[in-house]
Design an enzyme around this catalytic site. Structure first.
Site, mmCIF file in Angstrom:
data_model
loop_
_atom_site.group_PDB
_atom_site.id
_atom_site.type_symbol
_atom_site.label_atom_id
_atom_site.label_comp_id
_atom_site.label_asym_id
_atom_site.label_seq_id
_atom_site.Cartn_x
_atom_site.Cartn_y
_atom_site.Cartn_z
ATOM 1 N N HIS A 52 0.851 -1.207 0.000
ATOM 2 C CA HIS A 52 0.000 0.000 0.000
ATOM 3 C C HIS A 52 0.870 1.234 0.000
ATOM 4 O O HIS A 52 2.084 1.143 0.128
ATOM 5 C CB HIS A 52 -1.004 -0.038 1.155
ATOM 6 C CG HIS A 52 -0.417 0.105 2.526
ATOM 7 N ND1 HIS A 52 0.396 -0.854 3.096
ATOM 8 C CD2 HIS A 52 -0.502 1.099 3.444
ATOM 9 C CE1 HIS A 52 0.747 -0.471 4.311
ATOM 10 N NE2 HIS A 52 0.237 0.722 4.541
ATOM 11 N N HIS A 54 1.460 3.958 1.893
ATOM 12 C CA HIS A 54 2.019 4.739 3.003
ATOM 13 C C HIS A 54 3.543 4.837 2.930
ATOM 14 O O HIS A 54 4.218 3.885 2.564
ATOM 15 C CB HIS A 54 1.582 4.150 4.348
ATOM 16 C CG HIS A 54 0.138 4.428 4.661
ATOM 17 N ND1 HIS A 54 -0.610 3.661 5.526
ATOM 18 C CD2 HIS A 54 -0.686 5.399 4.200
ATOM 19 C CE1 HIS A 54 -1.846 4.153 5.598
ATOM 20 N NE2 HIS A 54 -1.911 5.201 4.803
ATOM 21 N N ASP A 56 5.927 4.776 5.083
ATOM 22 C CA ASP A 56 6.785 3.826 5.806
ATOM 23 C C ASP A 56 6.865 2.475 5.075
ATOM 24 O O ASP A 56 7.573 1.565 5.516
ATOM 25 C CB ASP A 56 6.337 3.647 7.272
ATOM 26 C CG ASP A 56 4.945 3.060 7.414
ATOM 27 O OD1 ASP A 56 4.027 3.508 6.709
ATOM 28 O OD2 ASP A 56 4.769 2.142 8.246
ATOM 29 N N HIS A 57 6.155 2.363 3.937
ATOM 30 C CA HIS A 57 6.216 1.144 3.118
ATOM 31 C C HIS A 57 6.810 1.390 1.732
ATOM 32 O O HIS A 57 7.061 0.449 0.996
ATOM 33 C CB HIS A 57 4.810 0.532 2.984
ATOM 34 C CG HIS A 57 4.214 0.165 4.310
ATOM 35 N ND1 HIS A 57 4.010 -1.133 4.702
ATOM 36 C CD2 HIS A 57 3.840 0.936 5.361
ATOM 37 C CE1 HIS A 57 3.512 -1.140 5.933
ATOM 38 N NE2 HIS A 57 3.403 0.109 6.354
ATOM 39 N N HIS A 108 -7.500 -0.727 5.597
ATOM 40 C CA HIS A 108 -6.480 0.185 6.134
ATOM 41 C C HIS A 108 -6.284 1.321 5.125
ATOM 42 O O HIS A 108 -6.352 2.491 5.483
ATOM 43 C CB HIS A 108 -5.189 -0.606 6.360
ATOM 44 C CG HIS A 108 -4.019 0.233 6.789
ATOM 45 N ND1 HIS A 108 -3.967 0.871 8.011
ATOM 46 C CD2 HIS A 108 -2.854 0.529 6.162
ATOM 47 C CE1 HIS A 108 -2.803 1.525 8.114
ATOM 48 N NE2 HIS A 108 -2.115 1.336 7.003
ATOM 49 N N ASP A 130 -0.146 -3.773 6.301
ATOM 50 C CA ASP A 130 -0.783 -3.242 7.518
ATOM 51 C C ASP A 130 -2.237 -3.689 7.634
ATOM 52 O O ASP A 130 -3.059 -3.010 8.242
ATOM 53 C CB ASP A 130 -0.738 -1.707 7.522
ATOM 54 C CG ASP A 130 0.652 -1.158 7.796
ATOM 55 O OD1 ASP A 130 1.579 -1.956 8.069
ATOM 56 O OD2 ASP A 130 0.818 0.074 7.731
ATOM 57 N N HIS A 168 4.548 -4.606 10.910
ATOM 58 C CA HIS A 168 4.916 -3.893 12.150
ATOM 59 C C HIS A 168 5.017 -4.842 13.334
ATOM 60 O O HIS A 168 4.250 -5.801 13.430
ATOM 61 C CB HIS A 168 3.876 -2.814 12.491
ATOM 62 C CG HIS A 168 3.878 -1.647 11.557
ATOM 63 N ND1 HIS A 168 4.699 -0.553 11.736
ATOM 64 C CD2 HIS A 168 3.174 -1.401 10.430
ATOM 65 C CE1 HIS A 168 4.486 0.321 10.751
ATOM 66 N NE2 HIS A 168 3.567 -0.170 9.943
HETATM 67 FE FE FE Z 1 2.756 0.896 8.134
HETATM 68 ZN ZN ZN Z 2 0.080 1.742 6.544
#
Ligand code: FE
Ligand code: ZN
Length: 256
Positions: A52, A54, A56-57, A108, A130, A168
């Site tokens: 996805h 985001h 942090d990915h 999410h 996530d 995570h």
């Molecule tokens: Fe994340």
């Molecule tokens: Zn995420």
């Protein structure tokens, strides 16, 4: 194949799967730990999988692609760094000699996908970003409770031996909440003891398995009588399966 959880940021895992020569990485939010691992193990990065959009990915995708020429696969319905091969539920891809199936798991984010391989050294493997965590699930940022519940139902229906590679290390916090919901679940109490030990030893609590999550994760158990009862004691107006799930997610959001 070797499966490695590379820690990044506060609590992310960048999953690296390799055969001793070629590697794939999932959701590289940061390029540095991936570069370091590739160098240390003498691997060539063949492929980058993104679940996805985001940051942090995705933060390390461009640097890794430019350095390695790796092919990037990502969700067709989301904006991730170009160029990439867009994928949606039902698509298949073959990388490192492995067959992956793409699953749509919105909730999410609106276009979140997951990657499922039926046979990696004899056992199934899931990269779920996530959507599903050990003992928990992602927050609903873009989708609806009905969508996330349906996505988690689809993941719960995978073979029980499926290794769950979530993005995570949220397990201990999730299990503390899970115990509040299901104080009499002995599998949950056992798992929490094991995870506390693993974290004390500096080891990841992941991968989990679908079979384990079905026994301990309240978000895969919202139709179980004990979970439904606990949610209704907290939110008396939750009257159907989606409302119970939504109230459970809301309860977790507020849980300290
Ligand atoms: Fe994340
Ligand atoms: Zn995420």
């Amino acid at each position: 194949m070797d499966l490695i959880a590379l820690p990044a940021f506060e609590d992310n895992y960048l999953w690296l799967l390799h055969d001793g020569q070629q590697a794939l990485v999932v959701d590289p939010g940061d390029a540095a730990p991936v570069h370091a691992a590739l160098r240390r193990l003498g691997l060539r990065l063949a492929c980058i999988l993104v679940t996805h959009h985001h940051g942090d990915h995705t933060g390390g995708v461009t640097a890794l692609r430019e350095a390695s020429g790796a092919t990037v696969y990502g969700p067709a319905r989301e904006r991730i760094p170009e160029p990439f091969t867009p994928l949606a539920g039902g698509d298949r891809l073959r990388v490192l000699g492995l067959d992956f199936e793409v699953l749509d798991v919105p909730g999410h984010t609106a276009g979140h996908i997951a990657f499922f391989a039926r046979d990696v050294d004899g056992a199934p493997l899931l990269f779920c970003g996530d959507t599903l965590f050990s003992g928990g699930c992602g927050r609903i940022f873009e989708g609806t409770p009905a969508q996330l519940l349906a996505s988690l139902d689809a993941l719960a229906a995978l073979p029980p031996t499926t290794r769950v590679c979530a993005a995570h290390e949220y397990t201990l916090g999730n299990l503390r909440f899970a115990r509040t919901v299901e104080p009499d679940n002995t599998a949950l109490a056992d798992h929490e003891r094991q995870c506390l030990q693993r974290r004390a030893d500096g080891r990841p609590t992941l991968p989990s398995t679908i079979g384990l999550e079905r026994a301990i994760n309240p978000f895969l158990r919202s139709r179980e009588a004990a979970v439904t009862r606990a949610v209704r004691a907290h939110s008396p107006s939750a009257n159907d399966a989606v409302a119970v799930f939504a109230a459970l997610r809301q309860w977790k959001n507020e849980f300290r």
